[in-house]
Design an enzyme around this catalytic site. Structure first.
Site, mmCIF file in Angstrom:
data_model
loop_
_atom_site.group_PDB
_atom_site.id
_atom_site.type_symbol
_atom_site.label_atom_id
_atom_site.label_comp_id
_atom_site.label_asym_id
_atom_site.label_seq_id
_atom_site.Cartn_x
_atom_site.Cartn_y
_atom_site.Cartn_z
ATOM 1 N N SER A 262 43.931 54.807 67.366
ATOM 2 C CA SER A 262 44.145 54.352 68.746
ATOM 3 C C SER A 262 43.151 55.065 69.642
ATOM 4 C CB SER A 262 45.559 54.699 69.214
ATOM 5 O OG SER A 262 45.662 56.089 69.451
ATOM 6 N N ASP A 263 42.738 54.414 70.731
ATOM 7 C CA ASP A 263 42.042 55.188 71.745
ATOM 8 C C ASP A 263 43.083 56.129 72.347
ATOM 9 O OD1 ASP A 263 40.242 56.297 73.466
ATOM 10 O OD2 ASP A 263 39.512 54.410 74.290
ATOM 11 N N TRP A 264 42.596 57.192 72.965
ATOM 12 C CA TRP A 264 43.499 58.252 73.435
ATOM 13 C C TRP A 264 44.404 57.720 74.557
ATOM 14 C CZ3 TRP A 264 40.867 59.153 69.510
ATOM 15 C CH2 TRP A 264 40.830 60.379 68.864
ATOM 16 N N GLY A 265 45.638 57.527 74.244
ATOM 17 C CA GLY A 265 46.541 56.955 75.241
ATOM 18 C C GLY A 265 46.591 55.443 75.170
ATOM 19 N N GLY A 266 46.082 54.869 74.097
ATOM 20 C CA GLY A 266 46.040 53.410 73.994
ATOM 21 C C GLY A 266 47.247 52.807 73.299
#
Ligand code: BGC
Length: 744
Positions: A262-266
């Site tokens: 995941s992208d960070w916080g995605g």
């Protein structure tokens, strides 16, 4: 002491050999990868599987301590290895051995049009990452350049799917040959930073497959071990857990066997994360994190909430096994590969690589009256502009670095100037005086108390009696420039640099403008300025690369990986109102904005061709200190079938007096087709070195894939029989000759 330790080491080796048969399969690297993965998986508890599919710190996830399976450490990416941050925070950990070599930004790499530079880049960066014990380097980025306003274009490889596809693979291979996984990002349709978490993209399938997916697919086919989901949404699902994009396309259609990170916080939802293709969750913004709870990572969507659903019998473990299997595969490919190299950092070779890539990526846009290279007799050089001195490796978001050193353009020019030449610098304008990112500071004091008109007056006064005036400006890494999480406000150069350039053009005829940016900028002064150089963000060796080109030590050979439009109206995405950019709020109580890629496949030069606009500089444009003549393009056959390849020969001659490299481009036109097709599309290129007077036959082969469009109805690539044209071109705006051929 020495003898004792040698004996001890020998004893360990002997006992290891004696018990070789007892080594568990997952630790035995003579066994096939899949067998090892299954063996490890079979030994793990459900809790251990849950643990390895989410983070345990900002950039790390746990392995399985009990089984001796190591942690996974990721790091940004994509231009150098980011410094160490605290366990739970973005702030610096304060290590003193985590500075790096910064390589040129990926726009510059794309501008080399040289796959060998791409491998060199990946290899050098991979060595640094390996030495720092990273298993995943968060890069490269291959989102297509849809609008010049996108704050993150500098981290990507330009507007053309073919160019990006060719350039991404060697980077991935170079990195992974060091035992460090590439993480190709941000998959996909993350083509702007404004509202990046809340924009829901609507796109037709043909555009998706022809423009926005090819570079990702090339990276996957090229063997990428991980891929990062994007922040935004498509079909009302976030792209970090998107059934269509991750399950159906990436994993089913393309057979990706690696890890979706995941992208960070995605990540936003446990059930979607379970079923829609996410494998490894990072950076989630749980309450735990912002409140500093010690068990923040347990609150991740794919942590306790997932385990609870399994325990309550609400979901099975099929998906969990698949995710854990992928993470294990990643670990075996990286830290559990005993044969991977050791890596190295801050080596002379890495600096040399950064300089060479910079040298090859700088683009000479204009050179009227051969103003460049700077004559060796020039005694007085006036350098003007903030970007001549400003450090560009700090800022811009997650690609920000802590470099061991960064040579400024001014210092590079000073070092290259012949003895006796005087190089003076004046400010010209005030841009961004900041110099801090996540606790890394440049240490530069760029404060200035004089007014804009005083700065211009000073520059003009000194310009009058200089032999050369070199203006070095452009964008920088502050918000709303070339920077993550915000887009630019417009195409214009900020800080009223146009006024400085206009004034300098009147004061001195030997004016060179060096534009430092990752994006196209408007150049209303283009006719008044005799020489223009596109210098990108060049990293540690910025000053040397710029001076190499300005002084002619290196003959420029880069070409633009994006169109430089005259105005935003000449960009497809900016012709359909807010629904096409930056999106329209739904007003249904959600925070979602809808955006439609209304321009379809007409991105970059495809739009310029269709609308017959006149860009300031077209895609693929770049000059040299020598000149190249193109002979007539010929084909090795007149007719081809769907199973053939056809080879074109383009004779190219260096007609000048210095050696140089030319990037020869091959565009294909399908003049008659049942569907609307671009006027032409790049389907081949070659970079060729030529001594003065030398001629080489450049050969470029294509097969039916170069003739095909994506048919959404049948979900297949279609090459319609009939006549095609192949153009030998020096840029998208400079076709030198054309050959006709027929697909039977
Ligand atoms: C960026 C990613 C980056 C990640 C970790 C995110 O904000 O979008 O590209 O890799 O942070 O720093």
């Amino acid at each position: 002491m020495k003898t004792i330790s040698l004996i001890a080491a020998g004893a360990i080796a002997c006992s290891f050999a004696a018990n070789a048969a007892d080594i568990p399969v997952y630790l035995d690297d003579s066994k096939p990868l899949e067998q090892r993965v299954e063996d490890a998986l079979g030994r793990m508890t459900t809790e251990e599987k849950i643990a390895i599919i989410h983070a345990q710190s900002k950039f790390g996830s746990p392995g399985v301590k009990r089984l001796g399976i190591p942690e996974v450490w990721t790091d940004d990416g994509p231009h150098g290895v980011r410094p160490e941050v605290l366990w739970d925070e973005w702030e610096q950990a304060g290590w003193t051995n985590d500075s790096c070599v910064a390589f040129p930004a990926l726009t510059c790499l794309a501008a080399t049009w040289n796959p060998e530079m791409s491998y060199l880049y990946g290899k050098s960066l991979g060595e640094e990452a390996r030495y720092r014990n990273k298993q995943v380097l968060l890069g490269p980025g291959v989102n297509i350049y849809r609008t010049p306003l996108n704050g993150r274009n500098f981290e990507y490889m330009g507007e053309d799917p073919y160019l990006a596809s060719i350039m991404v693979v060697p980077y991935v291979n170079g990195l992974q040959d060091q035992g460090v996984a590439a993480c190709v990002k941000h998959y996909a349709l993350n083509n702007q930073e404004i509202n990046r978490h809340t924009t829901n993209v609507t796109i037709d399938d043909r555009t998706l497959y022809e423009i926005y997916l090819p570079a990702f697919k090339a990276a996957v086919d090229g063997g990428a071990w991980t891929i990062m989901g994007a922040y935004n949404l498509m079909g009302d699902q976030h792209l970090c857990h998107n059934d269509r994009m991750l399950n159906k396309i990436l994993k089913d259609e393309w057979g990706f066997d690696g890890v979706v990170i995941s992208d960070w916080g995605g990540t936003h939802d446990t059930e979607q994360a379970i079923t829609n293709g996410l494998d490894l969750e990072f950076g989630s913004w749980t309450n735990g994190l912002s409140n500093g709870a010690s068990n923040a990572y347990d609150n991740y969507y794919m942590a306790q909430p997932y385990l609870r659903l399994i325990k309550e019998g609400k979901v099975g473990t099929k998906e969990l096994d698949d995710k854990a299997r992928r993470v294990l595969r990643l670990i075996m490919r990286t830290s559990m590969d005993r044969n991977r190299p050791w890596g190295s950092m801050l080596t002379p070779e890495h600096y040399a690589a950064a300089r060479q890539i910079g040298d090859e990526g700088i683009v000479l846009l204009k050179n009227q009256n051969s103003v460049l290279p700077i004559a060796s007799s020039a005694k007085k050089i006036l350098v003007v502009g903030e970007n001549a001195v400003k450090m560009m490796t700090v800022g811009g978001g997650s690609s920000s670095l802590k470099v061991q050193r960064e040579l400024s353009p001014l210092d590079g020019i000073r070092a290259a100037a012949p003895a006796g030449a005087q190089v003076e610098w004046v400010r010209g304008y005030v841009g961004d005086i900041g110099g801090e990112y996540n606790g890394v500071t440049t240490g530069q004091d760029l404060s200035e108390s004089r007014s804009a008109s005083e700065l211009i007056a000073e520059a003009v006064e000194k310009a009058k009696d200089a032999d050369y005036v070199i203006f070095i400006g452009g964008l920088n890494k502050a918000s709303h420039q070339d920077c993550e999480d915000s887009d630019r406000f417009g195409l214009e150069l900020p800080y009223d640099q146009d006024a400085v350039i206009n004034a300098l053009a009147k004061a001195n005829k030997n004016l060179v403008v060096v534009n430092v940016s990752g994006n196209a900028v408007a150049m209303p002064w283009v006719k008044e300025v005799p020489a223009i150089v596109q210098a990108w963000f060049l990293g540690s060796e910025a000053g040397n690369s710029i001076a190499d080109v300005l002084y002619g030590k290196v003959n420029p050979s880069g070409k633009l990986p994006m169109t430089f439009p005259a105005s935003l109206k000449d960009v497809g995405a900016h012709n359909f109102g807010e629904i096409a950019y930056p999106g329209v709020a739904r007003n249904d109580g959600s925070n979602i904005l809808d955006e439609t890629y209304s321009e379809g496949i007409y991105v970059g030069y495809r739009w310029a061709d269709k609308k017959k606009t006149a860009p300031i500089f077209p895609f693929g444009h770049g000059l040299s200190y020598t000149t190249f003549d193109y002979g007539k393009i010929t084909a090795d056959r007149k007719d081809m079938t769907a199973d053939d390849t056809i080879t074109f020969t383009i004779p190219v001659t260096n007609t000048g007096s210095v050696a140089g490299q030319e990037i020869v481009q091959l565009y294909i036109t399908d003049p008659k087709c049942t569907v609307d097709r671009p006027v032409k599309e790049l389907k081949g290129f070659a970079k060729v070195s030529l001594a003065p007077g030398e001629t080489k036959d450049v050969k470029i082969s294509v097969d039916k894939s170069a003739l095909s469009y994506f048919d959404a109805d049948t979900h297949a690539w279609v090459a319609e029989p009939g006549e095609f044209r192949a153009h030998a071109a020096a840029s998208a705006g400079d076709i030198r000759s054309t050959a006709k051929f027929t697909l039977k």
